[in-house]
Design a protein around this motif. Sequence first.
Motif, PDB file in Angstrom:
ATOM      1  N   LEU A  28       0.630  -1.255  -0.073  1.00 17.74           N
ATOM      2  CA  LEU A  28      -0.033  -0.067   0.065  1.00 17.74           C
ATOM      3  C   LEU A  28       0.969   1.179   0.132  1.00 17.74           C
ATOM      4  CD1 LEU A  28      -2.491  -1.066   2.690  1.00 17.74           C
ATOM      5  CD2 LEU A  28      -2.976  -1.039   0.319  1.00 17.74           C
ATOM      6  N   LEU A  39      -8.398   9.147   6.987  1.00 17.93           N
ATOM      7  CA  LEU A  39      -8.889   7.848   6.626  1.00 17.93           C
ATOM      8  C   LEU A  39      -9.631   7.244   7.666  1.00 17.93           C
ATOM      9  CD1 LEU A  39      -6.744   5.568   4.273  1.00 17.93           C
ATOM     10  CD2 LEU A  39      -7.629   4.556   6.187  1.00 17.93           C
ATOM     11  N   PHE A  43     -13.732   6.346   7.170  1.00 19.82           N
ATOM     12  CA  PHE A  43     -13.912   4.928   7.413  1.00 19.82           C
ATOM     13  C   PHE A  43     -15.186   4.677   8.347  1.00 19.82           C
ATOM     14  CE2 PHE A  43     -14.320   0.435   8.144  1.00 19.82           C
ATOM     15  CZ  PHE A  43     -14.247   0.005   6.813  1.00 19.82           C
ATOM     16  N   GLY A  79     -22.346  -3.170   9.095  1.00 15.00           N
ATOM     17  CA  GLY A  79     -21.607  -2.357   8.237  1.00 15.00           C
ATOM     18  C   GLY A  79     -20.935  -3.085   7.300  1.00 15.00           C
ATOM     19  N   LEU A  80     -20.091  -2.271   6.531  1.00 10.48           N
ATOM     20  CA  LEU A  80     -19.072  -3.005   5.667  1.00 10.48           C
ATOM     21  C   LEU A  80     -18.276  -4.134   6.238  1.00 10.48           C
ATOM     22  CD1 LEU A  80     -16.976  -0.927   3.239  1.00 10.48           C
ATOM     23  CD2 LEU A  80     -16.084  -2.720   4.450  1.00 10.48           C
ATOM     24  N   GLU A  81     -18.070  -5.128   5.731  1.00 11.10           N
ATOM     25  CA  GLU A  81     -17.156  -6.397   6.203  1.00 11.10           C
ATOM     26  C   GLU A  81     -16.248  -6.623   5.496  1.00 11.10           C
ATOM     27  OE1 GLU A  81     -19.862  -9.624   7.077  1.00 11.10           O
ATOM     28  OE2 GLU A  81     -20.836  -8.633   8.707  1.00 11.10           O
ATOM     29  N   VAL A  82     -16.407  -6.753   4.201  1.00 13.12           N
ATOM     30  CA  VAL A  82     -15.198  -6.951   3.259  1.00 13.12           C
ATOM     31  C   VAL A  82     -15.103  -5.867   2.065  1.00 13.12           C
ATOM     32  CG1 VAL A  82     -13.916  -8.613   1.557  1.00 13.12           C
ATOM     33  CG2 VAL A  82     -15.400  -9.265   3.807  1.00 13.12           C
ATOM     34  N   MET A  83     -14.285  -5.366   1.685  1.00  8.91           N
ATOM     35  CA  MET A  83     -14.027  -4.421   0.686  1.00  8.91           C
ATOM     36  C   MET A  83     -13.189  -4.980  -0.524  1.00  8.91           C
ATOM     37  SD  MET A  83     -13.683  -0.349   0.238  1.00  8.91           S
ATOM     38  CE  MET A  83     -11.616  -0.363   0.391  1.00  8.91           C
ATOM     39  N   GLU A  84     -13.158  -5.066  -1.633  1.00  8.83           N
ATOM     40  CA  GLU A  84     -12.255  -5.585  -2.718  1.00  8.83           C
ATOM     41  C   GLU A  84     -11.976  -4.439  -3.681  1.00  8.83           C
ATOM     42  OE1 GLU A  84     -13.570  -9.543  -4.486  1.00  8.83           O
ATOM     43  OE2 GLU A  84     -14.526  -9.929  -2.585  1.00  8.83           O
ATOM     44  N   THR A  85     -10.742  -4.502  -3.922  1.00 12.35           N
ATOM     45  CA  THR A  85     -10.328  -3.304  -4.755  1.00 12.35           C
ATOM     46  C   THR A  85      -9.208  -4.362  -5.976  1.00 12.35           C
ATOM     47  OG1 THR A  85      -8.178  -2.561  -4.049  1.00 12.35           O
ATOM     48  CG2 THR A  85      -9.986  -1.864  -3.045  1.00 12.35           C
ATOM     49  N   GLU A  86      -8.686  -3.755  -6.811  1.00 11.41           N
ATOM     50  CA  GLU A  86      -7.897  -4.422  -7.657  1.00 11.41           C
ATOM     51  C   GLU A  86      -6.570  -4.800  -7.112  1.00 11.41           C
ATOM     52  OE1 GLU A  86      -7.334  -2.014 -11.368  1.00 11.41           O
ATOM     53  OE2 GLU A  86      -9.429  -2.733 -12.070  1.00 11.41           O
ATOM     54  N   ASN A  87      -6.218  -3.704  -6.339  1.00 10.33           N
ATOM     55  CA  ASN A  87      -4.791  -4.179  -5.610  1.00 10.33           C
ATOM     56  C   ASN A  87      -4.759  -4.760  -4.332  1.00 10.33           C
ATOM     57  OD1 ASN A  87      -3.878  -2.912  -7.760  1.00 10.33           O
ATOM     58  ND2 ASN A  87      -3.091  -1.070  -6.921  1.00 10.33           N
ATOM     59  N   PHE A  88      -5.803  -4.562  -3.609  1.00  9.44           N
ATOM     60  CA  PHE A  88      -5.796  -5.122  -2.350  1.00  9.44           C
ATOM     61  C   PHE A  88      -7.046  -5.586  -1.837  1.00  9.44           C
ATOM     62  CE2 PHE A  88      -6.436  -0.563  -1.569  1.00  9.44           C
ATOM     63  CZ  PHE A  88      -7.214  -0.345  -0.745  1.00  9.44           C
ATOM     64  N   LEU A  90      -9.793  -5.600   1.855  1.00 10.84           N
ATOM     65  CA  LEU A  90      -9.727  -4.901   3.316  1.00 10.84           C
ATOM     66  C   LEU A  90     -10.919  -5.674   3.938  1.00 10.84           C
ATOM     67  CD1 LEU A  90      -9.843  -2.761   5.551  1.00 10.84           C
ATOM     68  CD2 LEU A  90     -11.290  -1.332   4.159  1.00 10.84           C
TER      69      LEU A  90
END
Lengths: 159, 171
Positions: A28, A39, A43, A79-88, A90
Amino acid sequence: MCMTVFALIIINKAGGLILNRTFHEGGLNQLSTNDYLVLAGTFHGVHAITARLDPLKNQISATPTAPGGIPSRPEPPSGLEVMETENFRLQCFNTLTGTKFLLFTDTTQVNVDVTMRRIYDLYSDYVMKNPFYQTEMPIRCETFDRKLLSYIREINNNR
Amino acid sequence: MPVYSFFIFDRHTECIYSKHWLPPPPDRPLPPSSFGAQQQQQPPVPSSQPTHPPSAAAATSAANDAKLTFGAVFSLRNMVRKLGGDDDAFISYRTASYKLHYYETPANLRFVMLTDTASLSMRNVMHQIYINLWVEYVVKNPLAPVEHKGGAGVRNELFELGLDQFIRGLM
């Protein structure tokens, strides 16, 4: 098993950053301390919004009842549990008291729940049981740091 | 895999299109346009007066939901770009009850889709919606304006029909 844990962030129930550790360089971008605080606050807010956005919130029947005929309390919205992006990826674990553990891993990561559980154990053992730790304040516990680092290093070296 | 909602936001952060495929509430059979739960306790009154406030309230709550959705997605996208670099892109997030998928075109047109938690990546689906429906029926429509202020030109028959068929084909 191949997995890399990039970083861990712990946010207290008021949205303040209380721990920020990077375990893997290059995963990161490194931010300034101020950016990490922003941040964490952002969040915290987004997490509250995502709990409210549930599209099925109007679909729940009035009083669900448990098998014994006792009215049961519906699950609180999560609320949000898993977040996916192209590089990592969360993974967010929200404790019952509202402390949030954010674990940044690579995209192919599996079994993050187990890792998260273990980190929460370490937090309970070495932060919450530390008599000098004031709750909701930044975590400065040497034993916790040491145990956390050795646990994550073990994971990162096993890939 | 059930799809719950679909939103399109333009580059001015305005919600220019939204559509919902929510199952009707199990207890109270309501017309799909009204979400007024609190009205159901009272006996139905034959005048048209009591039916108006819930639909207006539902419209405001839907507009607020769209704004909240955009706010969450926008913050997460900026967070992701800060942490992962400028080439990183926010794809999806999941909570215990739903999953949100995100797709952004180079012109900052943003597609958001809410599905159930078990569904796989919907990125290609939203890409298909963009090239096969948006470009074909909205961009190439000579009567549609360039900027879709207030959703002008988006809600045309071909786009609506095509989108509904496409999404129902997935479910």
